[in-house]
Design a protein around this motif. Structure first.
Motif, PDB file in Angstrom:
ATOM      1  N   ASP A 286      11.425   4.680  -2.256  1.00  0.00           N
ATOM      2  CA  ASP A 286      11.404   5.804  -1.197  1.00  0.00           C
ATOM      3  C   ASP A 286      10.696   5.180  -0.065  1.00  0.00           C
ATOM      4  O   ASP A 286      10.230   5.894   0.807  1.00  0.00           O
ATOM      5  N   LYS A 287      10.509   3.999  -0.168  1.00  0.00           N
ATOM      6  CA  LYS A 287       9.882   3.420   1.451  1.00  0.00           C
ATOM      7  C   LYS A 287       8.581   3.261   1.537  1.00  0.00           C
ATOM      8  O   LYS A 287       7.912   2.616   2.398  1.00  0.00           O
ATOM      9  N   ASP A 288       7.789   4.107   0.552  1.00  0.00           N
ATOM     10  CA  ASP A 288       6.359   4.059   0.696  1.00  0.00           C
ATOM     11  C   ASP A 288       5.589   3.208  -0.487  1.00  0.00           C
ATOM     12  O   ASP A 288       6.483   2.745  -1.462  1.00  0.00           O
ATOM     13  N   LYS A 289       4.453   2.681  -0.369  1.00  0.00           N
ATOM     14  CA  LYS A 289       3.948   2.064  -1.429  1.00  0.00           C
ATOM     15  C   LYS A 289       3.193   2.723  -2.513  1.00  0.00           C
ATOM     16  O   LYS A 289       2.378   3.502  -2.492  1.00  0.00           O
ATOM     17  N   ASP A 290       3.668   2.358  -3.802  1.00  0.00           N
ATOM     18  CA  ASP A 290       3.108   2.649  -4.956  1.00  0.00           C
ATOM     19  C   ASP A 290       2.112   1.617  -5.331  1.00  0.00           C
ATOM     20  O   ASP A 290       1.919   0.597  -4.764  1.00  0.00           O
ATOM     21  N   LEU A 291       1.436   1.843  -6.362  1.00  0.00           N
ATOM     22  CA  LEU A 291       0.282   0.816  -6.720  1.00  0.00           C
ATOM     23  C   LEU A 291       0.370   0.508  -8.461  1.00  0.00           C
ATOM     24  O   LEU A 291       0.795   1.243  -9.102  1.00  0.00           O
ATOM     25  N   LEU A 292       0.135  -0.884  -8.464  1.00  0.00           N
ATOM     26  CA  LEU A 292      -0.161  -1.415  -9.735  1.00  0.00           C
ATOM     27  C   LEU A 292      -1.725  -1.647  -9.813  1.00  0.00           C
ATOM     28  O   LEU A 292      -2.279  -2.504  -8.962  1.00  0.00           O
ATOM     29  N   LEU A 293      -2.536  -0.949 -10.527  1.00  0.00           N
ATOM     30  CA  LEU A 293      -3.858  -1.016 -10.746  1.00  0.00           C
ATOM     31  C   LEU A 293      -4.543  -1.744 -12.071  1.00  0.00           C
ATOM     32  O   LEU A 293      -4.044  -1.135 -13.005  1.00  0.00           O
ATOM     33  N   GLY A 294      -5.190  -2.746 -11.803  1.00  0.00           N
ATOM     34  CA  GLY A 294      -5.952  -3.228 -12.772  1.00  0.00           C
ATOM     35  C   GLY A 294      -7.372  -3.262 -12.790  1.00  0.00           C
ATOM     36  O   GLY A 294      -7.894  -2.841 -11.810  1.00  0.00           O
ATOM     37  N   THR A 311       2.778   7.177   6.114  1.00  0.00           N
ATOM     38  CA  THR A 311       1.595   8.037   6.967  1.00  0.00           C
ATOM     39  C   THR A 311       0.660   8.491   6.022  1.00  0.00           C
ATOM     40  O   THR A 311      -0.417   8.353   6.364  1.00  0.00           O
ATOM     41  N   HIS A 312       1.142   9.302   5.120  1.00  0.00           N
ATOM     42  CA  HIS A 312      -0.025  10.008   4.213  1.00  0.00           C
ATOM     43  C   HIS A 312       0.537   9.668   2.725  1.00  0.00           C
ATOM     44  O   HIS A 312       1.437  10.239   2.469  1.00  0.00           O
TER      45      HIS A 312
END
Length: 336
Positions: A286-294, A311-312
């Motif tokens: 969907d063009k925005d950044k998701d996160l993989l968090l360790g 943007t948000h």
């Protein structure tokens, strides 16, 4: 010439002293010469062509590379053949392990410790990223107080030139100060807003909230070859990581002061932070950044889904292990 018997006793002592010094000097010269000969006669050369066998007789693919404990990976052309090779940085011991890619598959990699000499000394973390879009990966790594950057200026063999002195700075309020990344963190360095230059996501130094330092290279100069940052978010994603665990709390910002979506962070006292790893990428297209968090004290990676936009950012849900299924990440320390 008079005989020694006619020489005063003091003169005899002086001659004896000079003779002794000359004898000692001659012996020393002979010893140095013999030692130099020994150095030339005995030397050592690394030979990794031998096989290292398991107890069942099968060979280790990279027996001379040593063990790997808490590794980070990067792709870079080491030998100038226009093929991306593999560089592994192990934060346990700050070890650099280069592998040349000769063909496809695991067997196509050859351990090449020779290339470690071309890299600067690094500690705690390393990322190989082409920030100026010249086709050559640059180095982002830890330094006291933040991030140190080396531009890839290779010509034949790898060569790197430090371009941060001593660390990256960002406009934070009315002043320019260092972008704080602790030794126990692994930041996300990527194009968060989609404008073509590299931005930085990192945890706030005193707590569990994520700061966004936006690179204004494209806005100012029309290209991505500069590293000029401004802190534009102090609670990116509107979430918090627990002060002494990997628990994620959504729709949360410190004191509710970071925007429309924030509410007060739960719990007494100032939040604390012990060390986490980021990988920001678009997992759902969907063009925005998701996160993989360790987290430094937990063996898995969490998936944080971004329901906002470039943007948000708003993290709206969390998967407790990545990837979903039976083959989840399970590493003893500092999965990244």
């Amino acid at each position: 010439m008079s005989d020694y018997k006619d020489m005063p006793a003091a003169g005899l002592c002086k001659v004896s002293w000079v003779v002794n010094i000359l004898l000692i000097a001659a012996i020393a010269c002979l010893a140095v010469s013999a030692n130099a000969q020994n150095v030339h006669d005995y030397s050592f050369k690394r030979d990794t062509s031998l096989s290292c066998l398991r107890s069942d007789g099968t060979a280790f693919a990279f027996g001379f590379a040593g063990g790997m404990n808490s590794c980070q990976y990067g792709a870079i052309d080491l030998n100038g053949d226009n093929i991306k090779d593999l560089v592994v940085f192990d934060r346990a011991g700050n070890r650099l392990l280069p592998f040349l890619k000769k063909s496809t598959g695991l067997s196509g990699y050859v351990y090449a410790p020779y290339y470690t000499r071309f890299f600067p000394a690094m500690e705690h973390w390393m990322q190989l990223i082409d920030y100026n879009n010249d086709g050559r990966e640059d180095i982002f790594t830890y330094t006291t107080g933040g991030i140190k950057v080396y531009r890839n200026s290779s010509a034949g063999v790898p060569q790197f030139t430090q371009v941060s002195h001593p660390y990256l700075r960002s406009q934070q309020g009315s002043s320019y100060t260092n972008i704080l990344v602790t030794y126990a963190d692994y930041p996300a360095i990527c194009d968060v807003d989609g404008d073509g230059d590299l931005d930085i996501l990192t945890f706030w130094g005193l707590g569990s909230f994520v700061e966004l330092h936006n690179n204004n290279s494209v806005e100012k100069y029309g290209n991505s070859d500069s590293l000029g940052f401004k802190r534009t978010e102090t609670c990116w994603g509107r979430f918090a990581e627990g002060e002494d665990s990997d628990q994620i709390t959504l729709d949360t910002c410190l004191g509710g002061k970071s925007g429309l979506y924030g509410q007060a962070f739960p719990g007494p006292g100032d939040p604390k932070h012990t060390g986490s790893t980021f990988l920001a990428l678009d997992l759902d297209g969907d063009k925005d950044k998701d996160l993989l968090l360790g987290d430094v004290d937990f063996p898995t990676l969490k998936t944080l889904w971004n329901g906002g936009d470039t943007t948000h950012a708003i993290i709206i849900s969390v998967d407790q292990a990545f990837p979903v299924g039976s083959q989840v990440v399970d590493l003893v320390s500092f999965p990244a």
